[in-house]
Scaffold this active site. Structure first.
Site, PDB file in Angstrom:
ATOM      1  N   SER A   1      44.291  48.010  49.925  1.00 60.39           N
ATOM      2  CA  SER A   1      44.875  46.668  49.948  1.00 60.39           C
ATOM      3  C   SER A   1      45.858  46.427  51.082  1.00 60.39           C
ATOM      4  CB  SER A   1      45.556  46.378  48.602  1.00 60.39           C
ATOM      5  OG  SER A   1      44.594  46.199  47.598  1.00 60.39           O
TER       6      SER A   1
ATOM      7  N   HIS B   1      43.840  36.453  37.776  1.00 61.54           N
ATOM      8  CA  HIS B   1      45.206  36.004  38.054  1.00 61.54           C
ATOM      9  C   HIS B   1      45.356  34.493  37.980  1.00 61.54           C
ATOM     10  CE1 HIS B   1      45.120  40.026  39.999  1.00 61.54           C
ATOM     11  NE2 HIS B   1      46.398  40.064  39.657  1.00 61.54           N
TER      12      HIS B   1
ATOM     13  N   CYS C   1      45.414  40.282  44.854  1.00 64.42           N
ATOM     14  CA  CYS C   1      44.263  39.769  44.118  1.00 64.42           C
ATOM     15  C   CYS C   1      42.959  40.106  44.841  1.00 64.42           C
ATOM     16  CB  CYS C   1      44.395  38.259  43.945  1.00 64.42           C
ATOM     17  SG  CYS C   1      42.982  37.484  43.153  1.00 64.42           S
TER      18      CYS C   1
END
Length: 660
Positions: free
Chosen positions: A327, A370, A383
Site C-alpha cells: 500500500s 469503507h 482502501c
C-alpha cells in the site's frame, strides 16, 4: 715426382701467405673495433641504462589511501601503521623450512599458512608475500635479532585499513582486499598498471570500490643504489607518492546507529534522503557484516558463515533487493489518477468491500467496505477497492507511464555499486520475462493487482525513498548520492559533489498538496497514528504490507505461517510536513503489517533527525497495529532476486484478505 721451387718462388709464396694472414687479422681487428664502436658509441645510452638498472633499483612508494568520514567528520574508514613479516620466495631456498623456523620465533598458525599459500599463488615469484601481519613490538624485536638466519625475510612497515564501527553502514562503505588476478586484469584494461605498482589492496565493494580512483592516490618512486646482493646501499632520488583524497559523506552516522539499532535482529532496509539535494542521510541493510574481516583475506570459516547464512548479510537490501511495495504504492497511484484526470480530489466512489472484474472478486481489507470513499480517505484508510477501480480506469500502460519518471523500475544512479532495476510491470516486460507464449499474455486482473502495489511490482527501498522525495519536493527529483565532499588531505581543498537534478515531473501543486495532506492524516488518524502518537512535529506517512505468498482464498493468520513466509512490512514517511527535510522508506522482511514493524523504526529515525535524540523504545519492539486496515488482495511474490514465475490468473475465486 717431386716439385722443386726456386728461392724466389718460395719467398713470394711466403709473402702471399703473410699478406693474407695480415689482411685476415686486420679484418678481424676492424670488426672488433667496429663492434666496440657500436657498443660504446651507438648503443651507449641503451647499455648505460642497463648497467644502471643493475646498480639502481626503482622502488614504488605506495600512497596512503584516503579516509572516509560521515557528514560530521566521524571516521568510518581510516589507516593505521603496523609491522608485517614478509617473505620473498625467489630469495628463499627452502620455503617450508623457513616458515617453520620463523614459527619458532613468533606465532604462525594454520590460518596464516593457508593465507600465505593462497597469496603466493596469486603473486609473482620476486614479490614479497606476508606471512604475518600486525606484529607486536616484541615480535618485531625477535625477528630482527635473528634475521641473519633467514635470507629473503623482511619486516616491513605497512598501512592497514580499519573500519572502526565494524558492521555499521558496512554496505555503504564496503571494504578493500588484496589484489587478485581479476583485479589485475581490470587494472591492465584501464591502463593504470604503473599507478598500482607495489599496491597490494584495492576497493572491493561499496564506496571503497566506486571511488577507488579517488581514494587510491598516485604511486611515487624511489631510486636506490644496490650492491651485488641486492641490498640497498644509498638513496639516489625520490618522488613521493600523492595520498588519496578523503571522502566526506552525506551520511549521519549517529542517525545510522539509531536506524540499525531500531531493526534489532530483524532483516530489512532503510533509506533516508534529503529531498532538496538527494543526499542520503542513512542507508541501512540488515543484517550487515564486519568489513575488517576482508582486509587481510577472509578466513574460510568466516566466509562460509557469511556466504551460507540464510539471512544473506552480504546482500545490500537497500539498493539491490526489490519487493512488492504494497500500500505504500497508493499515494503514487493517487497522483497518477489526478494527473490523468481519472479522479478528482473530492470525487467519491462506493466501497462495498470488493471489486468485481472478469468474474473475479478482488476483496477489500475491511469486510463490508469503507462506504463512500474520496481520494484523501482512500489513502488514510488504505482502501483497496478505490485503487482496484483506479487501476482499471488507468490501465497498465497509464500506470507505467506515470510511474516511470518517478524512477520505478530503473536504477537511480546512486554512487554505491550494485543497484538493481526492480520491476515496473508492463505487457512488454512480461513478454520478455516469460518464455512460453501462454505466459506472455497480459491479463486485466494483473492490472488490478498492480494498482495496490502487488502483482509483478518489485522496487528497492531506495527507489521508494527517492520517489517519495520527488513527490514531496514538488516533482523535483535529484540523483541520490552518498559522497558530499572530496577533500585533498595535503591542501585541505574541498570539492563539493553538487546535487544533480534528474528531472522535474509536472505535478500540479494542488494535487501534491492533497496527497501530502492525506499522508499527514495517515499519521494523525490512520494506520500510522499509533507509531506517531505524541510526536511534537507533523509528519506524513503511509503503511504497506507486501505478500510473500498467495492466500489462495484462505484467511491470513500470522502465527500460523512460517516466519520467512510472513508479509513484508513497509512504511514511507517525510517530515516536517510543511517543508520536508527528510524522506524515507523502511522495509522489514517478514515483519507483518506496516504499522506494526516498519512505522516505529521510521518514527525513531525522524525523532533523531528533527529532535536530535533517540526515542525511548527497546530495539525490535513492535507497536500493535490494532484494527486499522491496510490491504491486501494480490498474487504470490518474492524479491526480484528470487522472483516467482507463476502467472496470476483472472479466475472467479475470492482472493484472501489480510488486515492491519
Amino acid at each position: 715426382m717431386m716439385e722443386f721451387r726456386t728461392p724466389d718462388e718460395e719467398l713470394g709464396r711466403f709473402r702471399r701467405r703473410v699478406l693474407i694472414a695480415g689482411i685476415f687479422i686486420a679484418v678481424c681487428f676492424g670488426l672488433l673495433v667496429a663492434r666496440f664502436w657500436f657498443l660504446q658509441v651507438v648503443r651507449y645510452d641503451y647499455y648505460h641504462t642497463r648497467a644502471e638498472d643493475n646498480r639502481i633499483a626503482l622502488l614504488p612508494i605506495v600512497p596512503g589511501r584516503g579516509s572516509i568520514t560521515d557528514r560530521n567528520g566521524v571516521p568510518l574508514a581510516r589507516n593505521y601503521a603496523a609491522y608485517t613479516l614478509e617473505i620473498t620466495p625467489s630469495r628463499v631456498r627452502d620455503l617450508e623450512a623457513t616458515i617453520d623456523g620463523l614459527a619458532e620465533i613468533i606465532e604462525i598458525d594454520a590460518r596464516d599458512r593457508r593465507r600465505f599459500k593462497k597469496l603466493l599463488e596469486e603473486s609473482k615469484n620476486f614479490e614479497s608475500v606476508p606471512i604475518r601481519t600486525r606484529l607486536t613490538e616484541e615480535e618485531v624485536a625477535r625477528v630482527i635479532a635473528r634475521r641473519y638466519q633467514f635470507p629473503g625475510v623482511e619486516v616491513q612497515a605497512r598501512l592497514f585499513r580499519d573500519y572502526p564501527h565494524g558492521d555499521l553502514a558496512s554496505h555503504v562503505i564496503g571494504y578493500i582486499g588484496r589484489i587478485n588476478q581479476r583485479d589485475r586484469e581490470r587494472i591492465e584494461e584501464s591502463g593504470d598498471e604503473a599507478n598500482y605498482r607495489g599496491s597490494e589492496y584495492i576497493g572491493k565493494s561499496g564506496l571503497e570500490l566506486s571511488y577507488e580512483a579517488v581514494l587510491h592516490g598516485i604511486t611515487g618512486a624511489e631510486q636506490v643504489e644496490v650492491n651485488a646482493g641486492g641490498r640497498a646501499v644509498r638513496q639516489l632520488a625520490r618522488t613521493p607518492g600523492v595520498a588519496g583524497n578523503d571522502l566526506e559523506l552525506t551520511l549521519n552516522i549517529e542517525m545510522q546507529k539509531v536506524a540499525e539499532a531500531a531493526f534489532g535482529k530483524r532483516r530489512g532496509a532503510l533509506v533516508a534522503i534529503e529531498p532538496a539535494t538527494g543526499g542520503v542521510l542513512a542507508l541501512v541493510s540488515k543484517p550487515g557484516y564486519d568489513p575488517n574481516l576482508f582486509v587481510d583475506g577472509i578466513s574460510t570459516e568466516d566466509w562460509k558463515s557469511l556466504n551460507e547464512s540464510p539471512d544473506h548479510p552480504l546482500v545490500n537490501r537497500a539498493i539491490f533487493s526489490a519487493y512488492p511495495p504494497g500500500s505504500t504504492f497508493k499515494p503514487f497511484m493517487a497522483m497518477a489518477g489526478l494527473s490523468a484526470g481519472k479522479r478528482t480530489i473530492t470525487q467519491t466512489i462506493p466501497d462495498p468491500g470488493y471489486f468485481m472484474f472478469g468474474g473475479h472478486r478482488f476483496m477489500d481489507d475491511k469486510p463490508g467496505g469503507h462506504g463512500m470513499v474520496d481520494l484523501p480517505k482512500s489513502i488514510v484508510v488504505s482502501c483497496n477497492t478505490y485503487y482496484y477501480q483506479l487501476a482499471n480506469d488507468l490501465g497498465i500502460d497509464g500506470i507505467a507511464n506515470f510511474m516511470r519518471p518517478l524512477g520505478f523500475g530503473s536504477r537511480t544512479g546512486i554512487d554505491v555499486p550494485g543497484e538493481a532495476e526492480g520491476v515496473l510491470p508492463t505487457p512488454e516486460w512480461k513478454k520478455k520475462r516469460f518464455r512460453k507464449k501462454e505466459h506472455q499474455k497480459w491479463f486485466g486482473g494483473e492490472t488490478i493487482s498492480v494498482g495496490i502495489g502487488q502483482g509483478y511490482n518489485a522496487y528497492t527501498p531506495l527507489q521508494m525513498a527517492n520517489a517519495l522525495a520527488a513527490l514531496v519536493n514538488d516533482g523535483k527529483m535529484f540523483r541520490p548520492h552518498v559522497v558530499r565532499h572530496v577533500v585533498n588531505p595535503a591542501t585541505g581543498e574541498r570539492r563539493v559533489v553538487e546535487p544533480e537534478p534528474i528531472r522535474t515531473i509536472p505535478l500540479k501543486p494542488e494535487h501534491v498538496a492533497a496527497v501530502r495532506q492525506a499522508m499527514v492524516d495517515v499519521n494523525r488518524a490512520g494506520t500510522g497514528a499509533r507509531a506517531f502518537a505524541g510526536a511534537p512535529y507533523s509528519a506524513g506517512g503511509k503503511t504497506g504490507t507486501a505478500q510473500v505468498f498467495s492466500l489462495r482464498g484462505q484467511r491470513y493468520v500470522e502465527g500460523r505461517v512460517s516466519e520467512r513466509l510472513r508479509d513484508h512490512s513497509w512504511f514511507i514517511a517525510y517530515a516536517p510536513a510543511d517543508k520536508p527535510t527528510i524522506a524515507l522508506a523502511v522495509l522489514v522482511e517478514n515483519g507483518g503489517f506496516g504499522a506494526q514493524s516498519a512505522a516505529p523504526i521510521a518514527r525513531q529515525v525522524i525523532d533523531f533527525h528533527l529532535l536530535g535524540k533517540r526515542r525511548e523504545q527497546p530495539a525490535g519492539e513492535d507497536i500493535d497495529a490494532g484494527d486499522e486496515g491496510d490491504e491486501h488482495a494480490g498474487h504470490k511474490h518474492a524479491e526480484v532476486h528470487a522472483a516467482d514465475p507463476a502467472q496470476p490468473d483472472a479466475g472467479g475465486h475470492d482472493e484472501g484478505v489480510r488486515s492491519e
